[in-house]
Design a protein around this motif. Structure first.
Motif, PDB file in Angstrom:
ATOM      1  N   GLY A  26       0.825  -1.196   0.000  1.00  0.00           N
ATOM      2  CA  GLY A  26       0.000   0.000   0.000  1.00  0.00           C
ATOM      3  C   GLY A  26       0.862   1.249   0.000  1.00  0.00           C
ATOM      4  O   GLY A  26       2.085   1.190  -0.010  1.00  0.00           O
ATOM      5  N   SER A  27       0.177   2.397   0.013  1.00  0.00           N
ATOM      6  CA  SER A  27       0.880   3.683   0.031  1.00  0.00           C
ATOM      7  C   SER A  27       1.215   4.016   1.485  1.00  0.00           C
ATOM      8  O   SER A  27       0.495   4.756   2.148  1.00  0.00           O
ATOM      9  N   ILE A  28       2.313   3.459   1.958  1.00  0.00           N
ATOM     10  CA  ILE A  28       2.704   3.553   3.365  1.00  0.00           C
ATOM     11  C   ILE A  28       3.754   4.625   3.558  1.00  0.00           C
ATOM     12  O   ILE A  28       4.766   4.627   2.862  1.00  0.00           O
ATOM     13  N   PHE A  29       3.503   5.501   4.517  1.00  0.00           N
ATOM     14  CA  PHE A  29       4.473   6.544   4.830  1.00  0.00           C
ATOM     15  C   PHE A  29       5.423   6.089   5.933  1.00  0.00           C
ATOM     16  O   PHE A  29       6.623   6.394   5.882  1.00  0.00           O
ATOM     17  N   SER A  30       4.893   5.384   6.933  1.00  0.00           N
ATOM     18  CA  SER A  30       5.748   4.930   8.023  1.00  0.00           C
ATOM     19  C   SER A  30       5.055   3.794   8.785  1.00  0.00           C
ATOM     20  O   SER A  30       3.840   3.670   8.764  1.00  0.00           O
ATOM     21  N   ILE A  31       5.865   2.985   9.446  1.00  0.00           N
ATOM     22  CA  ILE A  31       5.370   1.926  10.322  1.00  0.00           C
ATOM     23  C   ILE A  31       6.128   2.014  11.636  1.00  0.00           C
ATOM     24  O   ILE A  31       7.363   1.979  11.639  1.00  0.00           O
ATOM     25  N   ASP A  32       5.395   2.115  12.743  1.00  0.00           N
ATOM     26  CA  ASP A  32       6.050   2.242  14.036  1.00  0.00           C
ATOM     27  C   ASP A  32       6.692   0.924  14.458  1.00  0.00           C
ATOM     28  O   ASP A  32       7.885   0.838  14.651  1.00  0.00           O
TER      29      ASP A  32
END
Length: 121
Positions: A26-32
């Motif tokens: 997907g269009s992911i900006f960040s993952i913690d």
């Protein structure tokens, strides 16, 4: 929810190694947080390992020294290198991602479908 796709499970003999991989799409900006949990038949799901975006890691007591988690923030992937596998490691392993920021919003507590790991001679 964010789609997580796992790969790398299978059958291995005691003492052997396996590597699990998981990618978030997907269009992911960040993952913690990204990580792995596992669930054996008749048991509760338990933490195997997790890694924060900054690189700090946590491991379940039963896998410390044998498993290593790593992630690639640019590719939104997480991997689990499992060495010195034991029959007690037999379980379905689930990829996990928390606080995933995308173009559709922020998602908490996303899970993959699971991949079977069987350690047996």
């Amino acid at each position: 929810q964010v789609q997580l796709v796992e790969s790398g499970g299978g059958l291995v003999q005691p003492g052997g190694s396996l590597r699990l991989s998981c990618g978030a799409s997907g269009s992911i900006f960040s993952i913690d947080t990204m990580g792995w949990y596992r669930q054996a038949p008749g048991k509760q799901r338990e933490l195997v390992a997790r890694v924060l975006s900054g690189g700090s890691t946590n491991y379940g007591d039963s896998v410390k020294g044998r498993f290593t988690i790593s992630r690639d923030n640019a590719k939104n992937t997480v991997s689990l290198q499992m060495n010195s596998l034991k029959p007690d490691d037999t379980a379905v392993y689930y990829c996990y991602a928390d606080r995933v920021t995308t173009n559709r919003g922020t998602f908490f507590g996303s899970w993959g479908q699971g991949t079977q790991v069987t350690v047996s001679s």
